[in-house]
Design a protein around this motif. Structure first.
Motif, short mmCIF file in Angstrom:
data_model
loop_
_atom_site.label_atom_id
_atom_site.label_comp_id
_atom_site.label_asym_id
_atom_site.label_seq_id
_atom_site.Cartn_x
_atom_site.Cartn_y
_atom_site.Cartn_z
N PRO A 162 0.82 -1.21 0.00
CA PRO A 162 0.00 0.00 0.00
C PRO A 162 0.86 1.26 0.00
O PRO A 162 1.95 1.30 0.58
CB PRO A 162 -0.80 -0.12 1.30
N LEU A 163 0.33 2.30 -0.66
CA LEU A 163 1.08 3.53 -0.85
C LEU A 163 0.17 4.72 -0.53
O LEU A 163 -1.05 4.65 -0.72
CB LEU A 163 1.56 3.61 -2.29
N LEU A 164 0.76 5.80 -0.06
CA LEU A 164 0.05 7.04 0.19
C LEU A 164 0.34 8.04 -0.93
O LEU A 164 1.41 8.00 -1.54
CB LEU A 164 0.49 7.65 1.54
N PRO B 133 18.94 -1.66 -0.54
CA PRO B 133 19.40 -0.27 -0.49
C PRO B 133 19.15 0.44 -1.82
O PRO B 133 19.29 -0.14 -2.89
CB PRO B 133 20.90 -0.41 -0.22
N GLY B 134 18.75 1.69 -1.73
CA GLY B 134 18.52 2.49 -2.92
C GLY B 134 17.12 2.41 -3.46
O GLY B 134 16.76 3.18 -4.35
N ARG B 135 16.31 1.49 -2.96
CA ARG B 135 14.92 1.37 -3.39
C ARG B 135 14.01 2.04 -2.35
O ARG B 135 14.20 1.87 -1.14
CB ARG B 135 14.51 -0.09 -3.57
N TYR B 136 13.02 2.77 -2.83
CA TYR B 136 12.13 3.49 -1.91
C TYR B 136 11.40 2.51 -0.98
O TYR B 136 10.88 1.49 -1.43
CB TYR B 136 11.11 4.34 -2.68
N LEU B 137 11.35 2.87 0.29
CA LEU B 137 10.71 2.03 1.31
C LEU B 137 9.38 2.67 1.71
O LEU B 137 9.35 3.70 2.39
CB LEU B 137 11.62 1.90 2.53
N PRO B 138 8.25 2.10 1.30
CA PRO B 138 6.93 2.69 1.59
C PRO B 138 6.67 2.84 3.09
O PRO B 138 7.10 2.02 3.90
CB PRO B 138 5.95 1.70 0.95
#
Length: 260
Positions: free
Chosen positions: A55-57, A102-107
């Motif tokens: 899920p994302l905001l 690392p380097g990937r966006y963490l929701p």
């Protein structure tokens, strides 16, 4: 711990009928029951190892679109999801030790777990800071505890503030998707993964229709500006355009499939 609020907190992407994604239980954080508890370690996302969506905001779209296709659930309230993997029931971004690549966006949804603000009853707008006791992420210790005596520790106050802000942003996200539905901008679509000698379609989700967006009247477009919805829509569309870093997990190229 309780907190006054009026939002539909803690329901996440799964709605009120069942527990939100990843959660197995909710227990109000209590000094008598959890006075000696602490997190085993920070940054363990092993619970997401078998999930290809998170899920994302809306507030996250600008950052997340650089890393993942952003899609919407088929059923109302059409909440946004980051497609973190093209492999069903497998998330290659979760490393062997439970860390996030690392380097990937963490929701934020992953950063919130195993905590959440949950209504104390169906009739009440009073919320309790709860934990998932079945998460396997807690242990007893002498330092870094959730309570100093019978009072919430500084760490717990920070967790409470984070959960409050998460729920505020969730309410804004729900308003955004409700507006998309009102304007009939969402359509069922699919993503086509193209490999050297084959292709695979991922379907069962919604996306904003550029055709419908471009067909809006000037008056309708103006209603999207005050709340900052247009940049969010464009970030969503950009996330579906071209090759995404998540596509490299399957060594293919992702394309938004266009039906004839």
């Amino acid at each position: 711990m309780t907190d006054d609020a009026s939002s539909d907190a803690g329901q996440g992407a799964e709605g009120a009928a069942r527990l939100p994604l990843f959660y197995k239980s909710f227990a109000p954080l209590d000094p008598n029951r959890h006075g000696k508890l602490r997190l085993k370690r920070k940054g363990d996302y092993g619970f997401a190892r078998q999930s290809s969506i998170v899920p994302l905001l809306c507030i996250e779209f600008g950052l997340a679109q650089k890393h993942y296709p952003i899609i919407f659930t088929r059923n109302a309230p059409h909440l946004p999801m980051a497609l973190v993997s093209y492999q069903q029931n497998k998330n290659p971004l979760v490393q062997a030790d439970g860390g996030w690549t690392p380097g990937r966006y963490l929701p934020a949804y992953l950063r919130r777990y195993p905590f959440a603000l949950v209504p104390t009853s169906r009739e009440s707008n009073r919320l309790a800071l709860c934990i998932d006791e079945q998460s396997g992420l807690f242990e007893e210790g002498a330092e870094g505890l959730f309570f100093d005596g019978d009072q919430p520790s500084e760490k717990t106050q920070e967790l409470l503030a984070f959960c409050r802000e998460f729920d505020r942003q969730l309410t804004l996200t729900q308003a955004f998707t409700a507006r998309l539905a009102e304007l009939d901008l969402l359509e069922e679509t699919r993503i086509r993964m193209r490999h050297a000698e084959s292709s695979m379609d991922l379907q069962g989700f919604m996306a904003v229709s550029e055709k419908r967006l471009n067909a809006l009247s000037d008056e309708q477009l103006l209603t999207l500006r005050p709340n900052g919805y247009l940049p969010v829509i464009y970030a969503h569309l950009m996330s579906l355009a071209g090759e995404q870093s998540v596509a490299s997990q399957s060594k293919g190229v992702a394309q938004l499939a266009q039906d004839a």
